[in-house]
Design a protein around this motif. Sequence first.
Motif, mmCIF file in Angstrom:
data_model
loop_
_atom_site.group_PDB
_atom_site.id
_atom_site.type_symbol
_atom_site.label_atom_id
_atom_site.label_comp_id
_atom_site.label_asym_id
_atom_site.label_seq_id
_atom_site.Cartn_x
_atom_site.Cartn_y
_atom_site.Cartn_z
ATOM 1 N N TYR A 47 63.627 -35.108 57.402
ATOM 2 C CA TYR A 47 64.492 -34.285 56.551
ATOM 3 C C TYR A 47 65.275 -35.130 55.547
ATOM 4 C CZ TYR A 47 67.933 -30.980 54.888
ATOM 5 O OH TYR A 47 68.714 -30.212 54.069
ATOM 6 N N GLU A 158 64.358 -25.821 54.141
ATOM 7 C CA GLU A 158 65.197 -25.430 55.275
ATOM 8 C C GLU A 158 65.383 -26.633 56.197
ATOM 9 O OE1 GLU A 158 67.438 -22.891 57.653
ATOM 10 O OE2 GLU A 158 66.476 -22.306 55.776
ATOM 11 N N PRO A 160 65.307 -28.520 59.331
ATOM 12 C CA PRO A 160 64.528 -28.217 60.533
ATOM 13 C C PRO A 160 65.307 -28.303 61.845
ATOM 14 C CG PRO A 160 64.000 -30.405 59.744
ATOM 15 C CD PRO A 160 64.924 -29.783 58.728
ATOM 16 N N GLY A 163 69.169 -25.789 60.449
ATOM 17 C CA GLY A 163 68.940 -24.580 59.671
ATOM 18 C C GLY A 163 68.810 -23.345 60.541
ATOM 19 N N ASP A 164 68.753 -22.206 59.905
ATOM 20 C CA ASP A 164 68.689 -20.921 60.613
ATOM 21 C C ASP A 164 67.385 -20.727 61.378
ATOM 22 O OD1 ASP A 164 71.220 -20.212 59.744
ATOM 23 O OD2 ASP A 164 70.453 -19.193 57.953
ATOM 24 N N THR A 165 66.286 -21.194 60.809
ATOM 25 C CA THR A 165 65.007 -20.963 61.463
ATOM 26 C C THR A 165 64.761 -21.923 62.612
ATOM 27 O OG1 THR A 165 63.869 -22.371 59.871
ATOM 28 C CG2 THR A 165 63.930 -19.998 59.406
ATOM 29 N N GLY A 166 65.171 -23.152 62.462
ATOM 30 C CA GLY A 166 65.034 -24.122 63.545
ATOM 31 C C GLY A 166 63.596 -24.474 63.860
ATOM 32 N N ASP A 167 63.187 -25.664 63.505
ATOM 33 C CA ASP A 167 61.844 -26.165 63.767
ATOM 34 C C ASP A 167 61.658 -26.354 65.268
ATOM 35 O OD1 ASP A 167 59.580 -27.910 64.040
ATOM 36 O OD2 ASP A 167 59.847 -28.511 61.950
ATOM 37 N N ARG A 168 60.567 -25.865 65.801
ATOM 38 C CA ARG A 168 60.305 -25.956 67.248
ATOM 39 C C ARG A 168 60.215 -27.410 67.708
ATOM 40 N NH1 ARG A 168 59.184 -21.745 70.149
ATOM 41 N NH2 ARG A 168 57.734 -22.808 71.533
ATOM 42 N N GLU A 171 63.515 -28.616 69.132
ATOM 43 C CA GLU A 171 64.187 -27.805 70.155
ATOM 44 C C GLU A 171 64.936 -28.655 71.171
ATOM 45 O OE1 GLU A 171 62.130 -24.637 72.229
ATOM 46 O OE2 GLU A 171 61.176 -24.035 70.354
ATOM 47 N N ARG A 174 68.030 -30.094 69.543
ATOM 48 C CA ARG A 174 68.999 -29.018 69.322
ATOM 49 C C ARG A 174 69.709 -28.673 70.636
ATOM 50 N NH1 ARG A 174 65.592 -25.882 67.649
ATOM 51 N NH2 ARG A 174 65.533 -26.632 65.533
#
Length: 184
Positions: A47, A158, A160, A163-168, A171, A174
């Motif tokens: 990113y 976005e 990763p 962000g709102d979607t969140g890259d898997r 995980e 996060r």
Amino acid sequence: MLARIHTDHAHISTLLSVLSAKAQRLKQGQEVNLSVIRDVVDYLQRYADQSHHPMEDILYQYYLDKVGDTQQGEVHQLAIEHRKLREATDQLFDTLNMILNDAVVPRERLIADIEDFVQLQRTHLEQEEVRVLPLLERTLTDHDWQQIHRLVANKLVEDPLFGDTGDREFEDLREYLMNSESEQ
């Protein structure tokens, strides 16, 4: 645009604190989850180095084109620093992958590499936050910001991790960040 840059910097700073804490634990002879460190560096590689810094480079070049390149060595230097940061990120990522693939890397080298990386990143962020971004904010007009936004549109991806979607793929990191916040 500046709000996004400041937010990115806050997120990067959070992750640098994670790295710093991991280096401290390593110094104390404690075990750490190297996958968390690798995930932090992976995020910064994917990113910050691929979206955030290129976006800033466009912003800084726009500023230099507007005011002329004379007496603006500090702003010009940031693009060079972005390349150095990318190289340092790649190097640390490679070291972490070597360790995770069972290569022998001395603990002291890993600690030093992490600490050097964190210091390099923090110094860069401080320069941008304290000196360069306020200069740009004072100098650039609303029209300039509209032009810059148009120029950086293809770099605005976005986030990763935050962000709102969140890259898997992020995980685990996060979840680690959410759990570490609840423990404080």
